[in-house]
Design a protein around this motif. Structure first.
Motif, PDB file in Angstrom:
ATOM      1  N   UNK A  30       0.799  -1.068   0.030  1.00 15.45           N
ATOM      2  CA  UNK A  30      -0.131   0.077   0.051  1.00 15.45           C
ATOM      3  C   UNK A  30       0.788   1.266  -0.234  1.00 15.45           C
ATOM      4  N   UNK A  31       0.295   2.348  -0.566  1.00 15.86           N
ATOM      5  CA  UNK A  31       1.110   3.586  -0.591  1.00 15.86           C
ATOM      6  C   UNK A  31       1.189   4.277   0.900  1.00 15.86           C
ATOM      7  N   UNK A  32       0.215   3.958   1.621  1.00 10.89           N
ATOM      8  CA  UNK A  32       0.535   4.657   2.984  1.00 10.89           C
ATOM      9  C   UNK A  32       1.529   3.947   3.927  1.00 10.89           C
ATOM     10  N   UNK A  33       2.233   4.712   4.328  1.00 10.99           N
ATOM     11  CA  UNK A  33       3.098   4.444   5.140  1.00 10.99           C
ATOM     12  C   UNK A  33       2.453   3.849   6.598  1.00 10.99           C
ATOM     13  N   UNK A  34       1.750   4.235   7.101  1.00 11.39           N
ATOM     14  CA  UNK A  34       1.050   4.000   8.168  1.00 11.39           C
ATOM     15  C   UNK A  34       0.444   2.525   8.189  1.00 11.39           C
ATOM     16  N   UNK A  35      -0.294   2.269   6.968  1.00 12.54           N
ATOM     17  CA  UNK A  35      -0.869   1.136   6.789  1.00 12.54           C
ATOM     18  C   UNK A  35       0.274   0.084   6.655  1.00 12.54           C
ATOM     19  N   UNK A  36       1.344   0.368   5.768  1.00  8.63           N
ATOM     20  CA  UNK A  36       2.276  -0.794   5.718  1.00  8.63           C
ATOM     21  C   UNK A  36       3.123  -1.196   6.982  1.00  8.63           C
ATOM     22  N   UNK A  37       3.320  -0.192   7.979  1.00  4.28           N
ATOM     23  CA  UNK A  37       3.816  -0.258   9.139  1.00  4.28           C
ATOM     24  C   UNK A  37       2.946  -1.170   9.991  1.00  4.28           C
ATOM     25  N   UNK A  38       1.741  -0.879   9.833  1.00  2.00           N
ATOM     26  CA  UNK A  38       0.515  -1.763  10.758  1.00  2.00           C
ATOM     27  C   UNK A  38       0.459  -3.254  10.164  1.00  2.00           C
ATOM     28  N   UNK A  39       0.556  -3.514   8.985  1.00  2.00           N
ATOM     29  CA  UNK A  39       0.815  -4.710   8.322  1.00  2.00           C
ATOM     30  C   UNK A  39       1.945  -5.550   8.712  1.00  2.00           C
ATOM     31  N   UNK A  40       3.096  -4.728   8.788  1.00  2.00           N
ATOM     32  CA  UNK A  40       4.156  -5.547   9.001  1.00  2.00           C
ATOM     33  C   UNK A  40       4.353  -5.985  10.343  1.00  2.00           C
ATOM     34  N   UNK A  41       3.694  -5.216  11.402  1.00  3.97           N
ATOM     35  CA  UNK A  41       3.608  -5.463  12.859  1.00  3.97           C
ATOM     36  C   UNK A  41       2.578  -6.669  12.953  1.00  3.97           C
ATOM     37  N   UNK A  42       1.346  -6.563  12.142  1.00  2.00           N
ATOM     38  CA  UNK A  42       0.379  -7.829  12.511  1.00  2.00           C
ATOM     39  C   UNK A  42       1.005  -8.829  11.774  1.00  2.00           C
TER      40      UNK A  42
END
Length: 299
Positions: free
Chosen positions: A106-118
């Motif tokens: 995803x283009x959103x950094x926040x979404x990418x970071x959340x996905x990586x943690x999950x």
């Protein structure tokens, strides 16, 4: 999972409503039992339809007990304790893992970071699901890679773009009756069109957000939509695409009828004929964004 399969609550009888809720809670318990607490976040109402279908074709009687849960620790709730819930739990984990991997793009950094943690949190659960259902996991892996290829090609064809999701849901539905080849074929055909519905309605629901972010969306490409689009542009694209969704729902319903008399037919009828149509109306009106629907429309 996807988040677009749920009943139309005003037309559910009280016994059906309680049964539906108990199965939802039962799948949540199955997730906890098989994978621990964190993977319970993978649960969505979509999983209940899978459980209802499995319990129907295997003629499993619904049994429930009053239990407490992590979300409602004080007041006990009806929780299904029947067989036929584990498969839906495993499928939820497999789909959630791939959804999180997709979010990494995803283009959103926040979404990418959340996905990586999950992803880190559910990786153990995913590995267990792969061990238990290796063939299904392999099918999902293949078609998710194919989905990525299509996104990279930025195809404007809805039929091409939705094929991986349709194939994934076909494989999942076939797994509901692995020992009955005739029923598995019928379920697979139903699941195929269910997958088409899920992909296309998700594309409509995400249209405005994808146009702003630049994420792949075949509807945006087809209608040349970019950036912040107006309500008029969204409504035109959504209404035109809704025609394709209604056709898909019609074919799906015809294949559903071929499944014959099902144990939990009244509840499944409600989902197929009323619930999914109601969600379609809300999505086309721009009233059913994924990031708010679980919070605003609790069962």
């Amino acid at each position: 999972m996807f988040g677009y399969i749920r009943p139309y609550k005003p037309m559910l009888r009280m016994c059906e409503y309680e049964g539906y809720k108990s199965i939802y809670c039962g799948i949540c318990k199955a997730l906890g039992r098989n994978f621990g607490t964190v993977p319970r976040l993978a649960l969505s109402y979509d999983a209940v339809l899978l459980a209802l279908l499995e319990m129907s074709v295997k003629r499993i009687e619904l049994k429930a007990e009053m239990q407490r849960c992590i979300i409602h620790p004080v007041k006990k709730r009806n929780v299904a304790v029947s067989e036929g819930l584990d498969y839906s739990a495993y499928v939820s984990v497999l789909l959630t893992y791939h959804k999180l991997k997709d979010d990494l793009r995803d283009s959103s950094f926040t979404k990418r970071a959340a996905a990586e943690t999950a992803l880190t949190a559910v990786s153990g659960a995913y590995k267990k699901a792969v061990r238990v259902y290796p063939h299904l996991a392999s099918v999902l892996d293949y078609w998710m890679k194919r989905q990525k290829e299509l996104e990279d090609q930025r195809s404007e064809s809805l039929d091409i773009a939705c094929e991986p999701t349709a194939r994934i849901m076909k494989a999942i539905a076939e797994g509901l009756a692995p020992d009955d080849k005739s029923m598995a074929r019928k379920l697979g055909r139903f699941g195929y069109f269910l997958g088409r519905y899920l992909y296309i309605i998700d594309a409509v629901d995400d249209l405005k957000a994808d146009c702003e972010s630049g994420n792949y969306n075949p509807i945006a490409i087809k209608y040349g939509l970019k950036g912040k689009i107006s309500d008029i542009e969204f409504n035109e694209a959504a209404e035109n695409t809704a025609f394709s969704i209604r056709l898909t729902l019609g074919v799906m319903a015809r294949n559903y009828v071929k499944l014959g008399e099902l144990y939990y037919k009244p509840i499944i009828d409600n989902i197929i004929y009323l619930g999914m149509t109601d969600i379609l109306k809300k999505v086309v009106k721009g009233e059913y964004r994924k990031n708010t629907k679980e919070r605003k429309d609790k069962i």
